[in-house]
Structure formats: structure tokens, C-alpha cells
Design an enzyme around this catalytic site. Structure first.
Site, short mmCIF file in Angstrom:
data_model
loop_
_atom_site.label_atom_id
_atom_site.label_comp_id
_atom_site.label_asym_id
_atom_site.label_seq_id
_atom_site.Cartn_x
_atom_site.Cartn_y
_atom_site.Cartn_z
N THR A 1 41.12 -1.60 -72.61
CA THR A 1 40.90 -0.18 -72.26
C THR A 1 40.77 0.62 -73.36
O THR A 1 41.30 0.25 -74.48
CB THR A 1 42.49 0.13 -71.85
OG1 THR A 1 42.83 -0.61 -70.62
CG2 THR A 1 42.34 1.73 -71.51
N GLU B 1 46.40 -11.47 -63.56
CA GLU B 1 47.40 -10.58 -64.09
C GLU B 1 47.93 -9.42 -62.86
O GLU B 1 49.15 -9.03 -62.95
CB GLU B 1 46.37 -9.46 -64.82
CG GLU B 1 46.96 -8.41 -65.53
CD GLU B 1 46.24 -7.53 -66.38
OE1 GLU B 1 46.53 -6.47 -67.01
OE2 GLU B 1 44.83 -8.00 -66.51
N GLN C 1 77.27 4.61 -41.94
CA GLN C 1 75.91 3.71 -41.21
C GLN C 1 74.72 4.16 -41.85
O GLN C 1 73.76 3.55 -42.17
CB GLN C 1 75.92 4.19 -39.69
CG GLN C 1 74.85 3.80 -39.06
CD GLN C 1 74.75 4.26 -37.81
OE1 GLN C 1 74.53 5.33 -37.32
NE2 GLN C 1 75.01 3.24 -36.75
N HIS D 1 73.07 5.56 -56.41
CA HIS D 1 74.06 5.40 -57.46
C HIS D 1 74.74 6.81 -57.87
O HIS D 1 75.41 6.94 -58.83
CB HIS D 1 73.20 4.76 -58.63
CG HIS D 1 73.42 3.38 -58.63
ND1 HIS D 1 72.57 2.41 -57.92
CD2 HIS D 1 73.96 2.53 -59.40
CE1 HIS D 1 72.87 1.37 -58.18
NE2 HIS D 1 73.64 1.07 -59.09
#
Length: 398
Positions: free
Chosen positions: A146, A261, A298, A357
Site C-alpha cells: 500500500t 490473506e 427474553q 456490557h
């Protein structure tokens, strides 16, 4: 029995998990803050045979194939590591394959057979000087493709290499180079015609070569333990013996190794999603709100179920495509789809895991926070989601 769940591969998972638990987890946060992993970690991984997985024993590797490499990558992350750790420790997975393939041309291997006419007399020397020491953990390599103005346009590379007797004279610059600061050598894509001509050659350039400058350490959103650098070349003299294969075969070599990759990045994506599901389930079972565990609600259970479904579906598809690649099938379109499917699953799952979290997920002390940051690069590296969509569209005949 699944092809990725053989007794040998279960042992490989156990070995990887033990390595991460013993050698990585006690130190990973320190490495994140230091901005790199220690060189000693490469040597330790090499002694266990993990660094050489996927490379033939004839060049100093541990044997195995793409599926074995995928298992190691998956287990590193599932055991509490990170995609940033994978990028730092296994950078040789993108720095070495071109050398191995070129040297293997004489033996008629699958890639070598297709590139048989590209082999240069120096390729065996590259294996001895770079491949073996790297797989032994005593050297670190990087891949430099790159450029600051190029992005995903590989054919438009402008770093030039002018032949001058037994050397090339290299001028140009590279950016976003993983392990660029720690690397002892860089497998570098250069243009051997006029800039942007697409006539590419791969050269191995040693750190410390006069005119080769490693620039500033790039600070990133994620992958904090993986050092990233800018490189510049000003009249750097590189021996012709450091050329990989024949001149002007670099573009083909780069393209042929993109599948591995991209599947590695896809693996990092679905494995990160799986790990975040595990973290979220554990948190929701232990965390109580208004006198009840989060998992008793739920809406939370359904969210976790959807996260688990996305992660497992992505894993199954990546494994299927990787199996076909290992069998030698031409599945360029499917590889692109596998990467996009896995990245999309990861993006959705890590976002929901952090949300579950709550405030704790936003803190550096939370493992899920690291995965949230690290996940963002997976849709960019190895070809962006948009580039993958172009490949998929082409495969559809559009």
C-alpha cells in the site's frame, strides 16, 4: 467428522490455547499499551511449531495447510487473544509466501507449477536468508504494498525500481505497513517500468539499507499491539539476488496470495464474533439488574441467540470456502463473499456485545472493548468491503 475437527487438528487447538493462556494473556494489556509484541514471543511460538504452520517442512515450516493456519488463528482469538495479536505475530503469513512459492516452482507444487517460468536462480537463496530464520523466530518480515496515494489500487503502485547492473535502485514510499517498525526485512512491491504501469516486481529489502527509512509509528483506532509504519526509499540499492521470481511477475504473485490473506481476515472476524458471544453470555449470566440476571430477560436471550447464529453461520461458510481453496478450486468470488459475510457478522456481534456490557464495556479493562476497536480494520485490510463487492459483482457477470 468435519475436516476441520480431526484428532490432529484438535491437538493443534489445544497447543494454541495453551500457548495463548501461558505466554500471551498475562502480558497482552502491556503489549497493547507498548504498541508492539516482543520479539521473544516469535521465538517461543516457533519452538512450539506454531509459527511454521502452513509452511512446508522443506523451507523450515511445520507443515499443514490453509485449514491448519485458520485453526491457529481462530483459537488464538477464542482463547482470549486478539486479531491485533494475530497481525503482529503472524505477519510472516503475508511476507513469506511469495518467496516460498517462487522457490517451490522447481518442485512442481500447485502454485509453483503455475509460476514455473518465473523462478529466478536466487529464490533458493531467499529461502535460506529470510524464510528459514523467520519461521525459526529469529527474524521478522513485513509486506509493503500500500502507498499513500494508492489504497487498494495495486496496479497503480508508483514506487519504482530501476535496474543498475547487479542492483535495483528503489525510490518511493509505503504506508500502513504491519510490523514495519520491528521488521528485519520487507517484501516490497515495486514498479519496474514507469510509475503506475502495473509492471510490478517483488523485492526483499533489508532494514538498515542506505536510503531506507522507517518513519513514524502510526497510531491507530485498534490493533494497538501491532506496530504499523510508514516506509520511504531514497535511492536504495537492492541486489538483483533479492528479487522474488522473474521481473514483472509481482502483480500475479500478489493476486494469487490474496485468497489466503482474505480468508485469514475472515477467520479473525468470525472468531472475534464467537469470542464476543462467549463474553456476552458470561456477562449476562453474572450481571443482575432489578434483582434478576440479564440472561433471564427474553429480549437479552434473543439478542444473544441472534449473535450466536451470525457467528456460527460465518464460521461455517469460511470453513467451506477455505476447504475449497485448499482443494485447489478457483473460488475468487466465494473468498470475497466469505470475507464480507464474516466481517458483517463481526461488526454486528461486537457492537451488540459491547452494548450488553453497558458502561463496563466502554472501559479499557473490558476485553470486549478491545475487540470492538480491533474489529473495525477487518473490513478494510486485504481489500475493502467495497472491493470485495466489486469482485462478487464481476463473478455474477455484472
Amino acid at each position: 467428522m468435519s475436516i476441520v475437527d480431526t484428532p490432529e487438528r484438535r491437538q493443534l487447538r489445544e497447543l494454541t490455547r495453551s500457548f495463548v493462556t501461558r505466554e500471551v494473556l498475562p502480558h497482552l494489556d502491556d503489549w497493547e499499551r507498548a504498541g508492539e509484541v516482543p520479539r521473544a514471543l516469535h521465538a517461543t511460538a516457533a519452538k512450539l511449531g506454531l509459527l511454521g504452520i502452513g509452511f512446508p517442512e522443506s523451507v523450515g515450516g511445520s507443515g499443514g495447510d490453509l485449514l491448519d493456519s485458520i485453526i491457529v488463528t481462530e483459537e488464538v482469538i477464542r482463547s482470549g487473544g486478539s486479531s491485533g495479536l494475530v497481525a503482529a505475530l503472524f505477519t510472516h503469513g503475508i511476507a513469506l509466501p511469495h518467496m516460498v512459492a517462487a522457490a517451490g516452482a522447481r518442485t512442481g507444487g500447485s502454485l509453483g507449477g503455475r509460476l514455473g517460468s518465473t523462478r529466478s536462480p536466487a529464490d533458493d537463496g531467499l529461502v535460506e536468508r529470510y524464510v528459514r530464520p523467520t519461521l525459526a523466530g529469529t527474524m521478522i518480515g513485513a509486506l509493503a504494498i500500500t502507498e499513500p496515494d494508492g489504497g487498494s489500487d495495486v496496479a497503480g503502485i508508483r514506487t519504482t525500481a530501476r535496474r543498475d547492473g547487479d542492483h535495483y535502485v528503489v525510490n518511493g514510499s509505503k504506508t500502513y505497513i504491519t510490523s514495519g517498525h520491528r521488521a528485519d526485512f520487507v517484501t516490497t512491491a515495486v514498479c519496474t517500468d514507469f510509475p503506475g504501469s502495473g509492471e510490478l516486481t517483488l523485492l526483499v529489502i533489508d532494514k538498515g539499507s542506505p536510503g531506507f527509512t522507517v518513519g513514524r509509528r502510526l497510531e491507530k483506532l485498534g490493533w494497538h499491539c501491532s506496530d504499523t509504519a510508514e516506509l520511504s526509499f531514497a535511492d536504495v540499492r537492492v541486489p538483483v539476488a533479492n528479487r522474488i521470481g522473474a521481473e514483472n511477475t509481482g502483480f500475479l504473485a500478489i493476486m494469487q496470495h490474496f485468497a489466503a490473506e482474505r480468508l485469514s481476515l475472515a477467520t479473525q472476524a468470525y472468531a472475534t464474533a464467537q469470542r464476543c458471544v462467549e463474553l456476552a453470555v458470561r456477562w449476562c449470566r453474572d450481571r443482575e439488574t432489578f434483582g434478576r440476571p440479564l440472561a433471564s430477560r427474553q429480549v437479552v436471550r434473543h439478542r444473544l441467540a441472534e449473535m450466536h447464529t451470525r457467528a456460527e453461520a460465518a464460521r461455517s461458510y469460511v470453513h467451506e470456502v477455505a476447504t475449497r481453496v485448499t482443494a485447489g478450486e478457483p473460488v475468487v468470488t466465494e473468498v470475497a463473499m466469505a470475507k464480507n459475510v464474516a466481517v458483517a457478522a463481526c461488526d454486528q456481534v461486537v457492537d451488540q456485545a459491547l452494548q450488553l456490557h453497558g458502561g463496563f464495556g466502554y472501559l479499557r479493562d473490558a476485553e470486549v472493548e478491545r475487540h470492538y476497536r480491533d474489529a473495525r480494520i477487518l473490513g478494510i485490510g486485504g481489500g475493502t468491503t467495497e472491493i470485495m463487492n466489486e469482485i462478487i459483482a464481476k463473478g455474477m457477470g455484472l
